[in-house]
Design a protein around this motif. Structure first.
Motif, PDB file in Angstrom:
ATOM      1  N   ALA A  71      -2.383   0.301  -3.393  1.00  0.00           N
ATOM      2  CA  ALA A  71      -1.808   1.653  -3.440  1.00  0.00           C
ATOM      3  C   ALA A  71      -0.326   1.676  -3.086  1.00  0.00           C
ATOM      4  O   ALA A  71       0.343   2.695  -3.299  1.00  0.00           O
ATOM      5  CB  ALA A  71      -2.576   2.573  -2.489  1.00  0.00           C
ATOM      6  N   ALA A  72       0.185   0.565  -2.553  1.00  0.00           N
ATOM      7  CA  ALA A  72       1.568   0.532  -2.058  1.00  0.00           C
ATOM      8  C   ALA A  72       2.547   0.176  -3.159  1.00  0.00           C
ATOM      9  O   ALA A  72       3.266  -0.830  -3.088  1.00  0.00           O
ATOM     10  CB  ALA A  72       1.671  -0.451  -0.890  1.00  0.00           C
ATOM     11  N   THR A  73       2.598   0.983  -4.183  1.00  0.00           N
ATOM     12  CA  THR A  73       3.501   0.736  -5.305  1.00  0.00           C
ATOM     13  C   THR A  73       4.765   1.577  -5.160  1.00  0.00           C
ATOM     14  O   THR A  73       4.748   2.631  -4.518  1.00  0.00           O
ATOM     15  CB  THR A  73       2.810   1.076  -6.628  1.00  0.00           C
ATOM     16  N   GLY A  74       5.841   1.109  -5.737  1.00  0.00           N
ATOM     17  CA  GLY A  74       7.085   1.862  -5.688  1.00  0.00           C
ATOM     18  C   GLY A  74       6.896   3.270  -6.239  1.00  0.00           C
ATOM     19  O   GLY A  74       6.317   3.452  -7.308  1.00  0.00           O
ATOM     20  N   GLY A  75       7.356   4.278  -5.492  1.00  0.00           N
ATOM     21  CA  GLY A  75       7.225   5.667  -5.894  1.00  0.00           C
ATOM     22  C   GLY A  75       5.996   6.360  -5.360  1.00  0.00           C
ATOM     23  O   GLY A  75       5.916   7.592  -5.392  1.00  0.00           O
ATOM     24  N   ALA A  76       5.006   5.596  -4.868  1.00  0.00           N
ATOM     25  CA  ALA A  76       3.848   6.206  -4.223  1.00  0.00           C
ATOM     26  C   ALA A  76       4.266   6.728  -2.849  1.00  0.00           C
ATOM     27  O   ALA A  76       5.428   6.615  -2.443  1.00  0.00           O
ATOM     28  CB  ALA A  76       2.718   5.191  -4.103  1.00  0.00           C
ATOM     29  N   ARG A  77       3.313   7.294  -2.131  1.00  0.00           N
ATOM     30  CA  ARG A  77       3.598   7.838  -0.803  1.00  0.00           C
ATOM     31  C   ARG A  77       2.720   7.172   0.255  1.00  0.00           C
ATOM     32  O   ARG A  77       1.673   6.590  -0.056  1.00  0.00           O
ATOM     33  CB  ARG A  77       3.400   9.352  -0.782  1.00  0.00           C
ATOM     34  N   ILE A  78       3.170   7.286   1.505  1.00  0.00           N
ATOM     35  CA  ILE A  78       2.421   6.704   2.613  1.00  0.00           C
ATOM     36  C   ILE A  78       0.982   7.202   2.614  1.00  0.00           C
ATOM     37  O   ILE A  78       0.037   6.445   2.848  1.00  0.00           O
ATOM     38  CB  ILE A  78       3.106   7.036   3.955  1.00  0.00           C
ATOM     39  N   GLY A  79       0.797   8.487   2.334  1.00  0.00           N
ATOM     40  CA  GLY A  79      -0.550   9.040   2.316  1.00  0.00           C
ATOM     41  C   GLY A  79      -1.455   8.379   1.295  1.00  0.00           C
ATOM     42  O   GLY A  79      -2.679   8.326   1.486  1.00  0.00           O
TER      43      GLY A  79
END
Length: 258
Positions: free
Chosen positions: A143-151
């Motif tokens: 889930a830790a892709t560029g443009g994603a969010r911490i949530g």
């Protein structure tokens, strides 16, 4: 403080992450029945200093701790899960051991943890916990892709831990990392997607799902650091440092054979 690493710092981060992965892999092979936790701490010290690195723990002080930690690695056994202070204790077959190591090399920190069954013959419940934290970590990394969010990361981790049947503690989770070990942002192990800081290339995060067998409550040992399950149930913890890129996150703390 939130740091975005430069290309030169990213190159150094890869070296510090590789060293963490290498040391943890070595200690994993040495943690056998009869091994003393103080020996593990000594071996960690020798390898860190031998590589020209610095421990993030020896002089570390935090609001949740009691004075400087004073050791080179965290060693949590059975019902201990976080900030396990090494002590004069010999491991026995079937112990559930967590090793958590953070160091700084060339000015950049890296942090990782693994849980293992000493001697290789574990209870099914222990293997289930370890597997759940690994699966949750893999989901968080995905889930830790560029443009994603911490949530998005928190939601992915929490979804897997909950599906495996565990309650999730909200006090301690992952964190930003860079020139120092603990930085913003906090990365909870449960959360709502689409919320929180947007991930930018060059951001480095330590993601660390952990669970306890039948509770989400912690108690603190008299040493002021070691956190245990409030019920005496066992616990597991898995962690990697990752680098945010334009696409998929890069895992920096993999063992040499991975």
């Amino acid at each position: 403080m939130i740091e975005i690493l430069t290309p030169a710092e990213i190159a150094r981060a890869r070296r510090s992450g590789a060293l963490v992965g290498e040391i943890l892999a070595t200690l994993r092979t040495r943690a056998v029945p009869g091994t003393n936790l103080l020996d593990i701490d000594r071996w960690a010290r020798e390898m860190i200093l031998g590589a020209g690195a610095r421990s993030c723990y020896v002089d570390y002080e935090a609001s949740f701790g009691s004075g400087p930690f004073g050791h080179w690695i965290c060693t949590a056994v059975n019902d201990a899960v976080l900030h396990g202070m090494p002590r004069d204790l010999e491991l026995v077959e079937g112990d559930l051991l967590t090793l958590d190591l953070a160091l700084t090399l060339e000015g950049v920190a890296a942090d990782a943890a693994l849980s293992m069954v000493v001697g290789g013959a574990g209870r099914p419940e222990d293997e289930h916990m370890i597997a759940a934290t690994r699966t949750a970590l893999a989901a968080g990394i995905a889930a830790a892709t560029g443009g994603a969010r911490i949530g998005d990361i928190s939601h992915a981790i929490g979804r897997e831990l909950s599906a495996a049947g565990y309650r999730i503690n909200r006090e301690f989770g992952g964190h930003g990392i860079g020139s120092t070990m603990h930085q913003d942002p906090h990365v909870a192990n449960i959360g709502r997607p689409g919320r929180g800081l947007r991930l930018r290339p060059g951001l480095m995060l330590a993601l660390e799902p952990w669970v306890m067998e039948d509770t989400d409550r912690l108690i603190t040992d008299p040493d002021g650091w070691t956190l245990r399950s409030a019920t005496g149930s066992r616990a597991a913890h898995t962690e990697h440092t990752v680098l945010i890129t334009e696409g998929e996150a890069e895992v920096l703390t993999l063992p040499p054979s991975a």
